[in-house]
Scaffold this motif. Structure first.
Motif, mmCIF file in Angstrom:
data_model
loop_
_atom_site.group_PDB
_atom_site.id
_atom_site.type_symbol
_atom_site.label_atom_id
_atom_site.label_comp_id
_atom_site.label_asym_id
_atom_site.label_seq_id
_atom_site.Cartn_x
_atom_site.Cartn_y
_atom_site.Cartn_z
ATOM 1 N N LYS A 14 0.831 -1.206 0.000
ATOM 2 C CA LYS A 14 0.000 0.000 0.000
ATOM 3 C C LYS A 14 0.863 1.252 0.000
ATOM 4 C CE LYS A 14 -4.022 -2.021 2.345
ATOM 5 N NZ LYS A 14 -4.841 -2.010 3.588
ATOM 6 N N LYS A 18 0.912 3.947 -3.037
ATOM 7 C CA LYS A 18 0.563 5.323 -2.687
ATOM 8 C C LYS A 18 1.706 6.269 -3.018
ATOM 9 C CE LYS A 18 -1.170 8.131 1.162
ATOM 10 N NZ LYS A 18 -1.574 8.127 2.594
ATOM 11 N N SER A 19 2.933 5.843 -2.775
ATOM 12 C CA SER A 19 4.096 6.682 -3.047
ATOM 13 C C SER A 19 4.253 6.938 -4.544
ATOM 14 C CB SER A 19 5.364 6.024 -2.499
ATOM 15 O OG SER A 19 5.282 5.866 -1.100
ATOM 16 N N LEU A 22 1.547 9.409 -5.646
ATOM 17 C CA LEU A 22 1.866 10.777 -5.230
ATOM 18 C C LEU A 22 3.047 11.332 -6.013
ATOM 19 C CD1 LEU A 22 1.462 10.449 -1.347
ATOM 20 C CD2 LEU A 22 -0.075 11.617 -2.941
#
Length: 292
Positions: A14, A18-19, A22
């Motif tokens: 996750k 997510k990184s 972003l």
């Protein structure tokens, strides 16, 4: 593997996803900020009114965005006039009418068009399409907006056909069966039921194809004549925004008005393509929700 170990791996996955998401957004924002900051420096020297309403792009004296914008949309919209009906009808044929063997032959051929380098398509525009247009219309050369539109239509076809076919295939089979049960034939079902039901996906295909045409550089640089003036029709030579940046960025003096002008037109092209792609994604999401 115990539960705590799996939980740690899930958290790591996750975090990685997510990184990366972003990071992509950050890179996109950074590109926009770079373009915007340099554009502001340009407008400190040049009036926005002159920039948006002038009739000529001449880096020595005038910086008018209008000829480049009109040329870009003339070529892009012209390509959509050619590619949209051809692409949608091809997708409808592959999805609804073509035998399996024909599908297996045509689909790879259409998808291979996306693999052809843009410089090769531009070269064909110079040596094949351009002379043909000059002969047909009795003009000196065929390096004009129509030449660019034809070539961009070829380049946009794989995107339009692929997404349109997916949209048509996503229409539930029950829609077709109900239409046929009511007495409609195959053609009536296709044009009155299947295509209207797939319209959000077809609009997404058109918008993404348009985004492809707006962002193309090498083909229009080679095949449109590069005349930085407001065109009167498809037989006039034009210069698009992307071609202007490609031609002038390599020779422009650093941190001059001309240098910042190229960032200004790049920023507006960025905004235009962003709006077009977001519109395409909006209609694609509508299609997914409709069939979920």
């Amino acid at each position: 593997m115990d539960a705590s170990r799996r939980e740690q791996i899930d958290r790591l996955n996750k975090f990685l996803f997510k990184s990366t998401g972003l990071l992509t957004i950050t890179l996109l924002g950074g590109i926009f900020l770079m373009l915007f900051s340099n554009s502001v420096l340009f407008f400190l020297d040049v009036s926005p009114v002159d920039f948006f309403t002038g009739s000529q792009w001449d880096p020595d004296t005038k910086y008018s965005f209008l000829p480049l914008l009109v040329s870009t949309f003339l070529v892009a919209v012209g390509s959509m006039i050619i590619a949209v009906p051809l692409g949608i009808f091809t997708a409808a044929y592959l999805s609804e009418l073509a035998p399996r063997k024909v599908q297996m032959i045509l689909k790879p051929i259409i998808e291979m068009l996306a693999a052809i380098p843009s410089v090769a398509i531009g070269f064909l525009g110079i040596v094949l399409v351009g002379p043909g247009l000059a002969s047909i219309f009795g003009i000196q050369n065929g390096l004009n907006a129509l030449n660019g539109a034809i070539l961009l239509a070829v380049m946009a076809l794989p995107t339009i056909v692929t997404i349109s076919e997916d949209a048509i295939n996503a229409v539930p089979k029950s829609h077709r069966e109900a239409s046929l049960a009511l007495g409609a034939n195959q053609w009536e079902t296709l044009f009155r039921v299947t295509i209207p039901a797939a319209s959000p996906g077809l609009i997404a295909a058109v918008m993404l194809g348009l985004g492809r045409a707006l962002g193309e550089t090498m083909t229009v640089l080679m095949a449109t004549g590069n005349a930085a003036a407001i065109p009167e029709g498809f037989l006039d030579s034009v210069r698009t925004i992307t071609a202007t940046i490609a031609i002038e960025m390599g020779e422009v003096p650093y941190q001059t008005t001309h240098y910042y002008a190229l960032f200004a037109i790049a920023a507006f092209l960025f905004l235009i393509t962003l709006v077009v792609n977001f519109t395409g994604e909006y209609f694609a999401n509508r299609l997914r929700k409709f069939h979920s």
